[in-house]
Design an enzyme around this catalytic site. Structure first.
Site, PDB file in Angstrom:
ATOM      1  N   ASP A   1       0.845  -1.191   0.000  1.00  0.00           N
ATOM      2  CA  ASP A   1       0.000   0.000   0.000  1.00  0.00           C
ATOM      3  C   ASP A   1       0.883   1.245   0.000  1.00  0.00           C
ATOM      4  O   ASP A   1       1.998   1.210  -0.530  1.00  0.00           O
ATOM      5  CB  ASP A   1      -0.941  -0.011   1.210  1.00  0.00           C
ATOM      6  CG  ASP A   1      -2.314   0.572   0.884  1.00  0.00           C
ATOM      7  OD1 ASP A   1      -2.367   1.777   0.581  1.00  0.00           O
ATOM      8  OD2 ASP A   1      -3.316  -0.152   0.937  1.00  0.00           O
TER       9      ASP A   1
ATOM     10  N   HIS B   1      -3.929   6.493   2.989  1.00  0.00           N
ATOM     11  CA  HIS B   1      -4.682   5.298   2.618  1.00  0.00           C
ATOM     12  C   HIS B   1      -4.119   4.050   3.284  1.00  0.00           C
ATOM     13  O   HIS B   1      -4.863   3.223   3.823  1.00  0.00           O
ATOM     14  CB  HIS B   1      -4.661   5.151   1.098  1.00  0.00           C
ATOM     15  CG  HIS B   1      -5.427   3.974   0.594  1.00  0.00           C
ATOM     16  ND1 HIS B   1      -4.849   2.760   0.353  1.00  0.00           N
ATOM     17  CD2 HIS B   1      -6.738   3.836   0.283  1.00  0.00           C
ATOM     18  CE1 HIS B   1      -5.767   1.915  -0.085  1.00  0.00           C
ATOM     19  NE2 HIS B   1      -6.914   2.542  -0.138  1.00  0.00           N
TER      20      HIS B   1
ATOM     21  N   SER C   1     -11.438  -0.962  -0.743  1.00  0.00           N
ATOM     22  CA  SER C   1     -10.127  -0.992  -0.091  1.00  0.00           C
ATOM     23  C   SER C   1     -10.265  -0.996   1.423  1.00  0.00           C
ATOM     24  O   SER C   1      -9.328  -1.352   2.131  1.00  0.00           O
ATOM     25  CB  SER C   1      -9.284   0.204  -0.528  1.00  0.00           C
ATOM     26  OG  SER C   1      -9.940   1.410  -0.204  1.00  0.00           O
TER      27      SER C   1
END
Length: 830
Positions: A181, A256, A605
């Site tokens: 990620d 994120h 996600s």
């Protein structure tokens, strides 16, 4: 906030042999690009102790030299570092031989899941490499970009799975989850290992490292965060890597990655696998996204380090070209990971709700869609005409009714709408007349500029504060569609109306309440009033879960011609909407949460890490479970009902999604909504081996050379091949039922002795029979089920049924059944 177009991995695929296409049209011979080169010799994960021979008959590295063992705990990648050095030297030697005297730059040597390298060369040099006998594949690198506090209760963990496994204090202990990620903020308390009541060591089978940089100092890792690396070589060669913004370290400058990771690891806001260890492999960056060469390097390293689970909240936004979607470097690397015993979880993508919008294709990858959970934060505005409009916003309410005034009606003498088209977005307090706004509710527009980050809610709130407004109301521009508005923290009374239709109702009431001078048409009175009901208190919905409109849907596309793969996708759905989680202190993925410690986000996600955490619990309870066994346990126990006992619903449209919904099909929700507690006691499991996947890949028309190029294995060594429907998956999908077909499924009993009865519901237009109707099975025994299907009518519309196995000890095993095209023998003959 999550943009609906954001799938967290935008991939421009350019796959296949160099001879077919280099995906470049550049006449400049000096033009350089990054290529991923795969060699014919198999990678380390494919060796299991025997003397290896490539397809030319040349013997390479003996088992004695490599000291390779079948057991993962004695894996070559951790017990004999000489192999990686040896493979790297092989790559260097090949490059020197082929590109003798020429300039090139090798970025990575892949050796564990893929035997190959990434290199910066010209197209002409890439073509030279492709002609070498040792080289199987040359692929142009492609660009990539990135796609909770209550969900444990909603999933039934505190009184269910956690208690079954000795309590949440030991949940997931000894299991390592690898995240590919945008990195991690190690300073966040969610990743602390300060649990004095239950100290735990770093799992012995993990051999990764923790990078130390000025941005990621010594001590950033601990007994919880046990490994962290970053991969950016491909980005750096292109000159687009900004070390100041992107951080040449595992530190998360986007936000994120930190949020996705905290769904597993959060300390104060506890989630599923509290004591699972996490290892971070940063390959995506906030300013440019990333590149496949870096992503593959991260996956290869994670497997080499010994992770048990790989979680990817990233997906392609384009189907890979070629004969099948499964043949691309990322999916094929993940196939090797599964062969090595690693369970792989991937987000389905945020490209729904249209059919065939799936962005995760392969049967060896566990694909997760997004569903709502039952906690919602909603506020509303009550207009002076007693109309109530729902909205979003983590904001306090007003204590009484206040006058409404639109920003475009409160401009100062120096400002005009013609001179500033965006003045209605309330971004500059100097444009307004404070005397008109003071003590009133300010109406601002929410346009596409907010989606793009050119305007922000924070700046509008600052404007309202400077002008002494009581609160702010945002109406939605009708051109903003397909955008998921999360409850944004508002530090004054406020609301965002996400529906363009509801926004029209607000504006109609406001405009109809204005009083104007008949001669000049100037506004002489603002007659509209309203009060805001606050959105700080959580409410609980009985309609959850429901499949969110942005969650990608099946059927699974097998190729760019949109032929249907006989593989059910998604595998299941999990909480992905309005998810509270940790947020990086420098995270800018959502500007509205800049500087916050926690954020509320939505998307597939957010759903995938929930399942990664549950997989850790399964791996902890069943250490010998293969990846397919974990997938089976999660799938066959999934729930098909919402909180009320009714069917799970699926939203069908971007606009007014709750008004456009119907019962979810298996192409919407996979096997259903994940059931944490039931998955830990599945009763029966279905196993699929690596050889099964190879039989499936070799069964694709024209795939033999591609399979050979990617895996180094010849399809001719297999006596037969199988279709996707014949894979021993915990689901059955048939793309074309031509008259009749027989499918078999093999189940293994992992519980005590039990007697099962078999029932089913048939898809429309299909008759179904399952044999046997009843069977007794002892612990460890295998039972084969034969499923006979006959088309009773001609139809090209997908229909759905399911097979249920009901044990007398309480186990229930559900196997979804989907049939798309039906061709009836009776109607054909007639």
């Amino acid at each position: 906030m999550v943009r609906i177009s954001r799938t967290h991995l935008v991939v421009v695929f350019c796959l296949g042999m160099l001879a077919s296409s280099l995906c470049q049209d550049d006449s400049n011979e000096d033009f350089t690009a990054v290529y991923m080169v795969t060699l014919r010799q198999a990678p380390a994960a494919h060796y299991y102790g025997e003397l290896t021979t490539d397809r030319t008959g040349s013997k390479h590295v003996s088992s004695e030299r490599l000291n390779i063992h079948k057991q993962r705990s004695q894996n070559i990648s951790r017990t004999d570092r000489r192999y990686s050095s040896y493979i790297s030297r092989v790559h260097d030697s090949l490059l020197r031989q082929v590109l003798r005297g020429e300039q090139y730059l090798k970025l990575y040597s892949y050796h564990y899941l893929i035997n190959g390298f990434a290199v910066l060369v010209t197209p002409q040099q890439a073509e030279k490499l492709s002609r070498r006998r040792e080289v199987a594949n040359v692929v142009l690198d492609f660009t990539v970009r990135t796609a909770t506090t209550h969900t444990p209760q909603f999933l039934g963990l505190p009184n269910g799975a956690w208690m079954d496994e000795g309590g949440f204090q030991s949940a997931g202990e000894g299991i390592v989850i690898g995240f590919i990620d945008t990195g991690i903020d190690p300073t966040h308390p969610s990743f602390s290992d300060d649990i004095s009541e239950h100290p735990y060591p770093v799992p012995a089978h993990f051999s990764g490292i923790c990078e130390v940089t000025p941005d990621f100092p010594s001590g950033s890792c601990n007994r919880k965060l046990i490994g962290a690396r970053h991969f950016a070589a491909s980005a750096i060669t292109r000159g687009i890597f900004n070390a100041t913004q992107d951080y040449a370290s595992p530190f998360d400058a986007d936000g994120h990655g930190t949020e996705a990771l905290s769904l597993i690891s959060v300390r104060f806001l506890v989630t599923h696998a509290k004591l699972s260890s996490i290892a971070v492999y940063k390959a995506l960056y906030k300013s440019f996204g990333g590149f496949a060469a870096d992503v593959v390097a991260a996956i290869d390293q994670a497997a080499q380090d010994g992770v048990d689970i790989i979680s990817l909240s990233i997906t392609p936004n384009r189907r890979p070209p070629g004969i099948a979607t499964f043949f691309n470097p990322i999916d094929m690397a993940l196939l090797s990971a599964v062969k090595a015993g690693i369970f792989v979880v991937q987000a389905a993508g945020n490209t729904g709700p249209s059919p065939k919008s799936m962005s995760s294709f392969s049967p060896w990858i566990f694909t997760v869609g997004a569903a709502s959970h039952d906690r919602v934060y909603s506020n509303s505005i009550i207009l002076g005409n007693n109309v109530t409009i729902a909205g979003v916003g983590l904001a306090p309410g007003t204590d009484t009714t206040y006058t409404l005034i639109s920003a475009i009606h409160a401009l100062n003498n120096e400002t005009t709408v013609a001179g500033n088209l965006y003045v209605g977005e309330c971004q500059d307090s100097s444009s307004f007349n404070q005397d008109l706004i003071q003590g009133n509710l300010l109406i601002c527009s929410y346009s596409i500029r907010f989606v793009l980050g050119l305007s922000t809610i924070k700046q509008a709130l600052e404007t309202a504060k400077n002008l002494s407004a009581v609160g702010v109301i945002f109406y939605m521009d009708p051109f903003v569609i397909g955008f998921q508005l999360n409850p944004v923290p508002l530090k004054m009374p406020g609301i965002i109306i996400p529906s363009p239709d509801d926004s029209k109702i607000l504006l109609q009431y406001y405009n109809s309440s204005l009083e104007r001078d008949e001669r000049t048409n100037r506004i002489i009175k603002y007659g509209a009033v309203a009060s805001i009901c606050g959105g700080l208190k959580a409410n609980y919905s009985s309609s959850a879960p429901k499949v969110m409109y942005y969650s990608a849907r099946g059927p699974d596309p097998e190729d760019n011609f949109l032929d249907d793969a006989e593989i059910m996708k998604p595998n299941l759905v999990a909480p992905g909407n309005f998810i509270w989680a940790a947020w990086s202190s420098h995270g800018t993925d959502s500007v509205e949460f800049l500087g916050e410690s926690f954020a509320m986000m939505s998307g597939t996600s957010m759903a995938a890490p929930h399942v990664a955490g549950l997989a850790a619990l399964l791996k902890q309870k069943f250490p010998n479970f293969s990846p397919s066994a974990i997938a089976s346990a999660l799938s066959t126990t999934a729930s098909l009902s919402d909180k009320t006992g009714g069917p799970i619903m699926a939203q069908r449209a971007y606009a007014n999604p709750d008004l456009n919904q119907s019962p979810a099909t298996f192409f919407d929700m996979g096997s259903g909504f994940v059931n944490a507690t039931a998955s830990l006691n599945p009763g029966l499991i279905l196993e699929t081996s690596y050889d099964d996947y190879m039989l499936f890949l070799c069964g694709i028309n024209g795939s033999a050379p591609v399979v050979l190029n990617y895996t180094g294995q010849n399809c001719w060594v297999y006596n037969s091949t199988i279709s996707g429907a014949d894979l021993n998956l915990p689901s059955i999908t048939i793309a074309k039922l031509n008259k009749s077909k027989t499918i078999q499924r093999s189940v293994i009993n992992i519980a005590g002795n039990e007697t099962y009865s078999v029932g089913w519901s048939a898809p429309f237009g299909v008759s179904v029979k399952v044999v046997p109707l009843r069977f007794s099975i002892t612990s460890g025994e295998t039972q084969v089920l034969s499923v006979y299907l006959n088309a009773t009518m001609n139809s090209s519309v997908a229909s759905f049924g399911r097979i249920g196995l009901f044990g007398n000890q309480g186990h229930i095993v559900n196997i979804p059944l989907s049939v798309i095209v039906k061709i009836s023998s009776n109607l054909t003959n007639g």
